[in-house]
Design a protein around this motif. Structure first.
Motif, mmCIF file in Angstrom:
data_model
loop_
_atom_site.group_PDB
_atom_site.id
_atom_site.type_symbol
_atom_site.label_atom_id
_atom_site.label_comp_id
_atom_site.label_asym_id
_atom_site.label_seq_id
_atom_site.Cartn_x
_atom_site.Cartn_y
_atom_site.Cartn_z
ATOM 1 N N TYR B 130 0.845 -1.207 0.000
ATOM 2 C CA TYR B 130 0.000 0.000 0.000
ATOM 3 C C TYR B 130 0.874 1.249 0.000
ATOM 4 O O TYR B 130 0.651 2.192 -0.756
ATOM 5 N N VAL B 131 1.892 1.242 0.860
ATOM 6 C CA VAL B 131 2.794 2.392 0.978
ATOM 7 C C VAL B 131 3.598 2.581 -0.310
ATOM 8 O O VAL B 131 3.753 3.699 -0.806
ATOM 9 N N LEU B 132 4.068 1.460 -0.882
ATOM 10 C CA LEU B 132 4.903 1.573 -2.082
ATOM 11 C C LEU B 132 4.093 2.073 -3.281
ATOM 12 O O LEU B 132 4.636 2.726 -4.172
ATOM 13 N N GLU B 133 2.782 1.809 -3.269
ATOM 14 C CA GLU B 133 1.929 2.355 -4.333
ATOM 15 C C GLU B 133 1.756 3.864 -4.182
ATOM 16 O O GLU B 133 1.301 4.537 -5.111
ATOM 17 N N ARG B 134 2.078 4.375 -2.980
ATOM 18 C CA ARG B 134 1.982 5.821 -2.709
ATOM 19 C C ARG B 134 3.322 6.295 -2.143
ATOM 20 O O ARG B 134 3.372 7.010 -1.149
ATOM 21 N N ARG B 135 4.386 5.848 -2.782
ATOM 22 C CA ARG B 135 5.722 6.013 -2.214
ATOM 23 C C ARG B 135 6.032 7.438 -1.800
ATOM 24 O O ARG B 135 6.627 7.694 -0.762
ATOM 25 N N VAL B 143 12.708 -1.856 5.869
ATOM 26 C CA VAL B 143 12.003 -3.114 6.077
ATOM 27 C C VAL B 143 12.979 -4.127 6.676
ATOM 28 O O VAL B 143 14.028 -4.400 6.091
ATOM 29 N N LEU B 144 12.627 -4.636 7.864
ATOM 30 C CA LEU B 144 13.406 -5.713 8.471
ATOM 31 C C LEU B 144 12.592 -6.997 8.356
ATOM 32 O O LEU B 144 11.405 -7.009 8.689
ATOM 33 N N ARG B 148 13.071 -18.141 10.336
ATOM 34 C CA ARG B 148 13.832 -19.120 11.119
ATOM 35 C C ARG B 148 15.033 -19.659 10.326
ATOM 36 O O ARG B 148 16.145 -19.695 10.818
ATOM 37 N N THR B 149 14.756 -20.073 9.088
ATOM 38 C CA THR B 149 15.820 -20.600 8.233
ATOM 39 C C THR B 149 15.613 -20.033 6.830
ATOM 40 O O THR B 149 14.530 -19.521 6.522
ATOM 41 N N PRO B 150 16.619 -20.127 5.960
ATOM 42 C CA PRO B 150 16.431 -19.636 4.586
ATOM 43 C C PRO B 150 15.224 -20.283 3.904
ATOM 44 O O PRO B 150 14.513 -19.630 3.137
ATOM 45 N N ALA B 151 14.962 -21.552 4.213
ATOM 46 C CA ALA B 151 13.845 -22.252 3.559
ATOM 47 C C ALA B 151 12.487 -21.740 4.031
ATOM 48 O O ALA B 151 11.472 -21.950 3.362
ATOM 49 N N ASP B 152 12.446 -21.077 5.178
ATOM 50 C CA ASP B 152 11.178 -20.563 5.724
ATOM 51 C C ASP B 152 10.823 -19.181 5.191
ATOM 52 O O ASP B 152 9.790 -18.620 5.570
ATOM 53 N N ARG B 153 11.681 -18.607 4.354
ATOM 54 C CA ARG B 153 11.424 -17.229 3.893
ATOM 55 C C ARG B 153 10.249 -17.192 2.920
ATOM 56 O O ARG B 153 10.222 -17.935 1.939
ATOM 57 N N LEU B 154 9.308 -16.317 3.231
ATOM 58 C CA LEU B 154 8.124 -16.161 2.381
ATOM 59 C C LEU B 154 8.391 -15.073 1.337
ATOM 60 O O LEU B 154 9.255 -14.221 1.528
ATOM 61 N N PHE B 155 7.594 -15.075 0.289
ATOM 62 C CA PHE B 155 7.633 -14.014 -0.738
ATOM 63 C C PHE B 155 9.078 -13.723 -1.186
ATOM 64 O O PHE B 155 9.490 -12.560 -1.249
ATOM 65 N N LYS B 156 9.830 -14.762 -1.469
ATOM 66 C CA LYS B 156 11.265 -14.590 -1.767
ATOM 67 C C LYS B 156 11.501 -13.610 -2.909
ATOM 68 O O LYS B 156 12.338 -12.699 -2.798
ATOM 69 N N ALA B 157 10.779 -13.786 -4.020
ATOM 70 C CA ALA B 157 11.008 -12.923 -5.191
ATOM 71 C C ALA B 157 10.629 -11.479 -4.886
ATOM 72 O O ALA B 157 11.351 -10.538 -5.239
ATOM 73 N N GLU B 158 9.504 -11.312 -4.186
ATOM 74 C CA GLU B 158 9.056 -9.947 -3.864
ATOM 75 C C GLU B 158 10.027 -9.238 -2.935
ATOM 76 O O GLU B 158 10.315 -8.056 -3.110
ATOM 77 N N LEU B 159 10.530 -9.997 -1.955
ATOM 78 C CA LEU B 159 11.469 -9.379 -1.024
ATOM 79 C C LEU B 159 12.785 -9.053 -1.724
ATOM 80 O O LEU B 159 13.407 -8.022 -1.455
ATOM 81 N N ALA B 160 13.179 -9.908 -2.669
ATOM 82 C CA ALA B 160 14.400 -9.627 -3.429
ATOM 83 C C ALA B 160 14.230 -8.337 -4.239
ATOM 84 O O ALA B 160 15.168 -7.529 -4.347
ATOM 85 N N SER B 161 13.029 -8.124 -4.758
ATOM 86 C CA SER B 161 12.834 -6.886 -5.534
ATOM 87 C C SER B 161 12.749 -5.668 -4.614
ATOM 88 O O SER B 161 13.148 -4.570 -4.989
ATOM 89 N N LEU B 162 12.249 -5.879 -3.385
ATOM 90 C CA LEU B 162 12.305 -4.782 -2.403
ATOM 91 C C LEU B 162 13.757 -4.397 -2.142
ATOM 92 O O LEU B 162 14.112 -3.220 -2.075
ATOM 93 N N TYR B 170 16.335 -2.400 2.894
ATOM 94 C CA TYR B 170 15.862 -3.742 3.229
ATOM 95 C C TYR B 170 16.961 -4.531 3.924
ATOM 96 O O TYR B 170 18.073 -4.640 3.429
ATOM 97 N N LEU B 171 16.643 -5.058 5.108
ATOM 98 C CA LEU B 171 17.608 -5.867 5.862
ATOM 99 C C LEU B 171 16.923 -7.164 6.261
ATOM 100 O O LEU B 171 15.770 -7.147 6.707
#
Lengths: 356, 275
Positions: B130-135, B143-144, B148-162, B170-171
């Motif tokens: 929502y915020v990025l649409e109104r940056r 964004v932090l 738990r582990t690398p395999a548990d990361r959600l939205f991997k592609a989206e976070l990579a683009s962030l 982004y950290l």
């Protein structure tokens, strides 16, 4: 509220005929039955339950307290909310349509019902409850016998001004009847030989009430119940919660028998052919160990003392701050029925007041 | 009242299912009546699998004009397990949206520090997008994200683009790394020393597992953030969503009504707020 203008007199025999006439006109009536005969507890003076009434003889009006409060008719222990077809998917609401007369409800239980009315009519409204409430006629009766653990006289619950359709007081030869609603007035027309109450009879009613109040005062809060919300402030870490809850079985009896406990679970049932099903609600209790447990195992009230404390805060403070009511009416059911006798609000609140 | 029952869900169809991790799937859902949900970032819906039951799930997509919305679901209980067994085209029930939302309007012009622990990214994603649409309406954005582990990361592609965006910091970290993981290892608070903030302008918005809050709030306070500059969203058992059934109570507060999004200053003294 019924002023003296609304007070009528119905003779004892007239009341019997009144109940008979209500039944004859095919109304569904529930009332209090004396179950002494089925009690197997040695020395037990007997107990009373609400159950369907098929003749005036089955009805008892001189009970002290019932095992389960009349909430079971307004918030049934199992209540269908929705029905659905699994394939093709469709779903519809199942809103109650049955009319019911509850004959013989003590003022403290009517106060509890008034509190539930407030909870379920607060937006977002719960139409299932409200429809059922609308279709329920409540005939109150002032207590004469007082249950040993009752303390309603110190909870402001000895009399009630609204929430009933008729309110009876047994003054010996006859009943004084307070008409609380139009529904009550038209129902009373079925009663034979009613007449307006004489001033002496109204005075007699006050005497009966005062007598019961005095007997109930034998077991009481040592302070005004209106102090409860502030008394509980800052008592979250008091030793009493750990100390008493050591004896708690987490059985939920105190919730089950409480007239102001309305928390519920919602579950699905599926028919045996897997084609249709229903969603229903069923009573739940905050003393049960999994009450605040979420999927995955996290439990936001996993500690027994926290659950034990939660109930007393809910009764004495939380509901008051939300809806303006002290959610304990002093019926004494939890005190009497808790297996280890740790649920008694009088014992807990008086001790907190003493500050020890 | 329009509906005869506040418990009556609307029917909705699963349009698309995307596997996120071994435990989480992202569902795109379309209400059968074609009407947008009308949610705000941070709100939740009650999701029904008929015959199994209902459970509260955060909406993960930002509000938009389309009817489709997304929920990201971990298989954790009866209903979520049943959801994981459904396929595109299957019909579920949706009630809501319910609860409070992130104060998107009030935070305009402010610096935002998003703290997402594990599944906490699911409701936060709605607000971040929502915020990025109104940056330009917002200040600096950090964004932090912790898993738990690398395999548990959600939205991997989206976070990579962030992570690639020049207008956002982004950290991320994992509690436990693996052979492929080159990034930070440690709980989410180990990211806090890596940046500086202007506490007067900054608001922290945090969502994570119950255990995270005590530590993340302490870390935010250590950065100089006042309690009313900390926004949290709490998980509880929000069974009915209507402030009736009692399961989500946090002391006197019904989390489904006054929450799940709270200003921390308003609830910090509640006995049952923090684990």
């Amino acid at each position: 509220m019924g002023g003296d203008m609304n007070l009528a007199i119905i003779e004892k025999e007239g009341l019997r005929l009144f109940v008979a006439e209500i039944l004859r006109q095919k109304n569904t009536v529930v009332g209090v039955k004396d179950q002494s005969a089925v009690s197997s507890i040695p020395g037990d003076s007997g107990f009373y339950t609400y159950a369907p009434i098929n003749s005036p003889e089955e009805l008892t009006l001189s009970f002290d307290v019932t095992l389960i409060p009349p909430k079971k008719y307004l918030l049934p222990a199992y209540e269908q909310l929705l029905t659905f077809n699994l394939s093709p998917g469709s779903i519809k609401a199942d809103v109650p349509k049955e009319e019911l007369i509850v004959f013989g409800v003590h003022p403290y239980d009517i106060i509890a019902i008034n509190q539930m009315d407030k909870v379920f009519s607060t937006v977002p409204q719960d139409n299932h409850y409200l429809e059922r409430r609308k279709r329920t006629t409540i005939i109150g009766i002032d207590p004469v016998k007082v249950a040993p653990r009752a303390f309603w006289s110190s909870m402001g619950a000895d009399t009630v001004a609204s929430g009933f359709d008729l309110m009876l007081t047994d003054i010996g030869q006859c009943y004084v009847v307070d008409v609380g609603s139009k529904k009550g007035a038209s129902l009373l027309k079925m009663a034979p030989r009613t007449r307006e109450a004489a001033p002496a009879e109204v005075k007699e009613r006050d005497k009966v009430r005062a007598g019961a109040r005095k007997r109930c005062d034998a077991n009481r809060l040592s302070f005004s119940y209106l102090e409860l919300p502030s008394l509980l402030d800052g008592k979250e870490e008091h030793v009493i919660w750990e100390e008493k809850s050591h004896l708690c079985f987490s059985c939920g009896t105190c919730n089950l028998v409480c007239p102001t406990c309305y928390c519920f679970d919602v579950r699905d049932d599926v028919s045996i052919d897997l084609k249709k099903g229903s969603r229903y609600r069923t009573w739940d209790g905050c003393l049960l160990s999994d009450f605040a447990q979420v999927a995955g195992g996290g439990n936001f009230r996993g500690h027994r003392a926290d659950r034990y404390r939660h109930r007393f805060y809910r009764k004495g403070q939380f509901i008051y701050r939300r809806f303006g009511d002290i959610a304990c009416v002093g019926c004494g059911r939890c005190s009497a029925q808790c297996p280890s006798d740790i649920a008694d609000p009088v014992a807990v609140f008086n001790r907190l007041k003493e500050g020890i | 009242m329009g509906s005869p029952s506040p418990y009556l869900p609307g029917l909705a169809t699963i349009m698309k299912i995307e596997e996120q991790t071994a435990m989480e799937k992202l569902f795109m859902v379309r209400p059968n009546d074609g009407k947008p949900l009308g949610h705000k970032p941070g709100q939740f819906v009650e999701v029904s699998v008929f015959g199994v039951g209902e459970c509260p799930i955060s909406v993960s997509s930002a509000p938009n004009k389309k009817a489709d919305f997304e929920i990201c679901v971990r298989r954790a209980g009866n209903v979520t397990n049943a959801l994981h067994n459904l396929k595109a085209g299957d019909v579920i029930g949706i009630r809501g949206p319910y609860g409070t939302h992130f104060p998107a309007e009030d935070l305009r012009g402010k610096d935002l520090l998003f703290v997402a622990g594990g599944l906490g990214i699911v409701p936060l994603r709605s607000f971040i997008n929502y915020v990025l649409e109104r940056r330009k309406d917002y200040g600096r954005i950090i964004v932090l994200f912790g898993a738990r582990t690398p395999a548990d990361r959600l939205f991997k592609a989206e976070l990579a683009s962030l992570a690639r965006r020049p207008d956002l910091e982004y950290l991320e970290t994992v509690d436990v790394g693996d052979a492929s993981w080159k990034g930070n290892v440690g709980v989410i608070t180990t990211l806090f020393p890596k940046f500086a903030i202007d506490p007067k302008k900054t608001y922290a918005v945090m969502v994570g597992p119950p255990v995270m809050y005590r530590f993340a709030i302490a870390a935010a306070r250590a950065k100089g953030l006042a309690d009313d500059h900390i926004i949290v969203s709490f998980e509880r058992k929000m069974k009915c969503g209507l402030g009736k059934c009692g399961h989500c109570q946090m002391g006197p507060v019904y989390v489904c009504q006054e929450g799940p999004v709270f200003n921390f200053a308003a609830i910090k003294n509640l006995e049952e707020a923090l684990s």
